[in-house]
Motif scaffolding. Sequence first.
Motif, mmCIF file in Angstrom:
data_model
loop_
_atom_site.group_PDB
_atom_site.id
_atom_site.type_symbol
_atom_site.label_atom_id
_atom_site.label_comp_id
_atom_site.label_asym_id
_atom_site.label_seq_id
_atom_site.Cartn_x
_atom_site.Cartn_y
_atom_site.Cartn_z
ATOM 1 N N ILE A 64 -49.296 -44.239 -11.624
ATOM 2 C CA ILE A 64 -49.863 -45.533 -11.982
ATOM 3 C C ILE A 64 -51.329 -45.598 -11.589
ATOM 4 O O ILE A 64 -51.698 -45.308 -10.448
ATOM 5 C CB ILE A 64 -49.112 -46.690 -11.301
ATOM 6 C CG1 ILE A 64 -47.631 -46.701 -11.732
ATOM 7 C CG2 ILE A 64 -49.760 -48.033 -11.639
ATOM 8 C CD1 ILE A 64 -46.788 -47.702 -10.959
ATOM 9 N N SER A 65 -52.158 -46.006 -12.541
ATOM 10 C CA SER A 65 -53.559 -46.325 -12.296
ATOM 11 C C SER A 65 -53.910 -47.444 -13.254
ATOM 12 O O SER A 65 -54.306 -47.212 -14.398
ATOM 13 C CB SER A 65 -54.461 -45.114 -12.522
ATOM 14 O OG SER A 65 -55.820 -45.469 -12.346
ATOM 15 N N ALA A 66 -53.713 -48.686 -12.804
ATOM 16 C CA ALA A 66 -53.841 -49.849 -13.684
ATOM 17 C C ALA A 66 -54.463 -50.994 -12.893
ATOM 18 O O ALA A 66 -53.788 -51.638 -12.088
ATOM 19 C CB ALA A 66 -52.477 -50.257 -14.229
ATOM 20 N N PRO A 67 -55.735 -51.285 -13.094
ATOM 21 C CA PRO A 67 -56.445 -52.269 -12.279
ATOM 22 C C PRO A 67 -55.920 -53.695 -12.393
ATOM 23 O O PRO A 67 -56.185 -54.519 -11.505
ATOM 24 C CB PRO A 67 -57.888 -52.172 -12.787
ATOM 25 C CG PRO A 67 -57.805 -51.520 -14.123
ATOM 26 C CD PRO A 67 -56.624 -50.614 -14.063
ATOM 27 N N SER A 68 -55.166 -54.012 -13.441
ATOM 28 C CA SER A 68 -54.655 -55.378 -13.612
ATOM 29 C C SER A 68 -53.269 -55.584 -13.011
ATOM 30 O O SER A 68 -52.778 -56.721 -12.955
ATOM 31 C CB SER A 68 -54.617 -55.749 -15.105
ATOM 32 O OG SER A 68 -55.912 -55.772 -15.662
ATOM 33 N N LEU A 69 -52.634 -54.512 -12.559
ATOM 34 C CA LEU A 69 -51.251 -54.591 -12.091
ATOM 35 C C LEU A 69 -51.127 -55.473 -10.847
ATOM 36 O O LEU A 69 -51.815 -55.265 -9.852
ATOM 37 C CB LEU A 69 -50.716 -53.195 -11.787
ATOM 38 C CG LEU A 69 -49.189 -53.088 -11.603
ATOM 39 C CD1 LEU A 69 -48.481 -53.357 -12.925
ATOM 40 C CD2 LEU A 69 -48.802 -51.709 -11.071
ATOM 41 N N LEU A 70 -50.214 -56.457 -10.921
ATOM 42 C CA LEU A 70 -49.949 -57.369 -9.799
ATOM 43 C C LEU A 70 -48.648 -57.023 -9.089
ATOM 44 O O LEU A 70 -48.537 -57.200 -7.867
ATOM 45 C CB LEU A 70 -49.865 -58.816 -10.297
ATOM 46 C CG LEU A 70 -51.085 -59.415 -10.973
ATOM 47 C CD1 LEU A 70 -50.754 -60.804 -11.509
ATOM 48 C CD2 LEU A 70 -52.250 -59.501 -9.995
ATOM 49 N N SER A 71 -47.654 -56.553 -9.845
ATOM 50 C CA SER A 71 -46.321 -56.335 -9.282
ATOM 51 C C SER A 71 -45.728 -55.034 -9.806
ATOM 52 O O SER A 71 -45.779 -54.756 -11.007
ATOM 53 C CB SER A 71 -45.399 -57.505 -9.647
ATOM 54 O OG SER A 71 -44.075 -57.269 -9.232
ATOM 55 N N PHE A 72 -45.149 -54.246 -8.880
ATOM 56 C CA PHE A 72 -44.462 -53.011 -9.245
ATOM 57 C C PHE A 72 -43.103 -52.990 -8.561
ATOM 58 O O PHE A 72 -43.001 -53.127 -7.349
ATOM 59 C CB PHE A 72 -45.271 -51.783 -8.817
ATOM 60 C CG PHE A 72 -44.506 -50.484 -8.953
ATOM 61 C CD1 PHE A 72 -43.997 -50.083 -10.178
ATOM 62 C CD2 PHE A 72 -44.290 -49.670 -7.848
ATOM 63 C CE1 PHE A 72 -43.290 -48.892 -10.306
ATOM 64 C CE2 PHE A 72 -43.588 -48.468 -7.955
ATOM 65 C CZ PHE A 72 -43.092 -48.091 -9.195
ATOM 66 N N ARG A 73 -42.045 -52.829 -9.355
ATOM 67 C CA ARG A 73 -40.692 -52.803 -8.819
ATOM 68 C C ARG A 73 -39.957 -51.586 -9.371
ATOM 69 O O ARG A 73 -39.916 -51.376 -10.577
ATOM 70 C CB ARG A 73 -39.935 -54.085 -9.185
ATOM 71 C CG ARG A 73 -40.545 -55.306 -8.495
ATOM 72 C CD ARG A 73 -39.921 -56.629 -8.913
ATOM 73 N NE ARG A 73 -40.447 -57.686 -8.062
ATOM 74 C CZ ARG A 73 -39.850 -58.182 -6.993
ATOM 75 N NH1 ARG A 73 -38.647 -57.728 -6.656
ATOM 76 N NH2 ARG A 73 -40.411 -59.114 -6.268
#
Length: 291
Positions: free
Chosen positions: A226-235
Amino acid sequence: MTKRTRHKEEISEDLINRLPDDILVNIISHLTLKEAARTSVLSNRWRNLWTFTNSLEFDASESLWNVGFGNLEQERSKYINWVNNVLELHRGSTINEFKVRFDLCDFHQSDITNWVYTVLGKRVQYIKLDLWPGRYGHYYTFPKEFYNSIESGRGLSGIKFLRCLHFKTVNVNGKDIELFIQNCPLLDRLCVDHSKTLVRLRVIGSSIQLKYLEIQSCYLMEEIEISAPSLLSFRYYGQAIKINIENVPQLVDVSIRGSHTFRVTYFVGPIISCFPQLKTLELDSCNEVSL
């Protein structure tokens, strides 16, 4: 019923009937499909209003509890006819959400694919295919032609309006998911649950708008990058896999859980650099911890 009560009801009904059609359709869109269809008997004006609803949720999962094995195919046929009939009657130019929840599989690929094509043509924003439990393991798979249309940019222009995708018991691989992410500029929520073909996933790109990513019970999974500057939540819920996370300055919520053999320490390294910014962290079966 008293005259006063009857008079109040007549006034209320009169006020509702004075509302413009777009407001009435908005009200109807908050009803279940079956409730919305029942409004057609109210008057000539209401007869077709429900066909403009922008919320199409076909949830017949409860009926599965009462279906014997021998009657399952009959119920599947009834369910497919229900969805086909509603989509054929639908007159609205747009659909906000399209949700399917029933036991279907790859044997019904043609119908399911046609549904997706139809709602994409109406600029759908939210698609949920919950086909659990997917008997015999023949999970639904999008045909190759579908992905070819996405890749070529022809015939599926409506895909650019998608904001949320939720696949349960749908076979997608990493390349398939990456194709959706790359061609859906508004996509901010993605959930993949019980895919038997998802092994590796790369969510990488500075222009990716994805904010919420959830991968659950994909038991052949080996790696997520994962390389995503907008990501807020990862489950992530599943077996131990290799995780590489970087360039996620807005990530504030992480939840990683697995089986009883799951080793929490295995995942600490990949996410340790995110610790200072996290607001919620859940590892294995631990309770949520506020940081």
